[in-house]
Design an enzyme around this catalytic site. Structure first.
Site, PDB file in Angstrom:
ATOM      1  N   ASN A   1       0.844  -1.229  -0.210  1.00 12.53           N
ATOM      2  CA  ASN A   1       0.025  -0.112  -0.113  1.00 12.53           C
ATOM      3  C   ASN A   1       0.849   1.122  -0.165  1.00 12.53           C
ATOM      4  OD1 ASN A   1      -2.363   1.524   0.117  1.00 12.53           O
ATOM      5  ND2 ASN A   1      -3.327   0.160   1.527  1.00 12.53           N
TER       6      ASN A   1
ATOM      7  N   HIS B   1      22.345   2.957  13.211  1.00  9.80           N
ATOM      8  CA  HIS B   1      23.419   3.596  12.956  1.00  9.80           C
ATOM      9  C   HIS B   1      24.435   3.502  14.369  1.00  9.80           C
ATOM     10  CE1 HIS B   1      22.869   6.360   9.372  1.00  9.80           C
ATOM     11  NE2 HIS B   1      21.665   5.962   9.923  1.00  9.80           N
TER      12      HIS B   1
ATOM     13  N   ARG C   1       4.582  -8.232  20.572  1.00  7.17           N
ATOM     14  CA  ARG C   1       4.581  -9.505  21.506  1.00  7.17           C
ATOM     15  C   ARG C   1       3.409 -10.534  20.998  1.00  7.17           C
ATOM     16  NH1 ARG C   1       2.157  -5.474  24.060  1.00  7.17           N
ATOM     17  NH2 ARG C   1       0.267  -5.713  25.091  1.00  7.17           N
TER      18      ARG C   1
END
Length: 211
Positions: A106, A136, A200
């Site tokens: 989408n 990073h 979770r």
């Protein structure tokens, strides 16, 4: 049957037939337009990136699809990739990305690959999804040069809801579902529903979920 009523039925029948014919013609024209657009897009990408990109001639790319490929990188896109755009794919130097067959993206999906990202067949990606296989590096004074990257693997028939972020090193199993707004930072087994920040397990497919 009365002549007037018979005449009305004949007129109605002709109108219905004409409408059906127009629908068929319009549908055919749309398919031809999509096919021409698909072939043109294929040609443009092959001219621009050559052997560094593998893409099938038949796809359903709509809207903007921005692809950035750096040195020694590989991008493979399967048959009938569907996008509504805008979508962004960036492959950093020496990285590779593979998108399977019949994948739907989408609008406003973003894939940034510094190592390896694979997306299996028949996956559905909702809007505003971010998939990034690196962080990073951080030093004592903040962000420093270099990237810390691990591969991301998304299996077949996976459904990823809107506004999901998938982080480095994650494997999502076949048939899994990721609920909208989740941040995925650990593996998701096959055929399970996960959600939340961090994501979770909610339940396994076929089980009744009790909130």
């Amino acid at each position: 049957m009365h002549k007037t009523e018979k005449s009305r039925l004949e007129i109605s029948s002709r109108c219905t037939a004409n409408f059906s014919l127009r629908c068929v013609i319009n549908d055919f024209i749309k398919k031809i337009h999509l096919l021409i657009k698909s072939l043109l897009y294929y040609a443009v990408l092959k001219i621009k990136f050559g052997k560094d990109i593998k893409i099938k001639p038949i796809n359903a790319i709509r809207g903007k699809l921005e692809i950035q490929l750096q040195k020694n990188r590989k991008l493979k896109m399967g048959v009938f990739l569907m996008t509504t755009g805008p979508c962004y794919i960036k492959i950093i130097e020496n990285a590779k990305c593979s998108i399977g067959d019949k994948v739907f993206m989408n609008h406003n999906c973003s894939i940034t690959c510094a190592n390896e990202i694979t997306i299996g067949d028949n996956c559905n990606l909702a809007n505003n999804i971010v998939i990034v296989d690196h962080d990073h590096n951080i030093g004592d004074t903040g962000v420093v040069a270099g990237l810390n990257s691990k591969p991301i693997h998304i299996g077949n028939n996976v459904w990823i809801g809107a506004n999901v972020t998938i982080l480095k090193g994650v494997t999502i199993g076949d048939g899994a579902i990721v609920a909208a707004g989740a941040v995925v930072r650990q593996d998701i087994p096959n055929c399970e529903i996960w959600g939340g920040v961090p994501a979770r397990k909610i339940c396994k497919l076929g089980e009744r979920y009790v909130n």
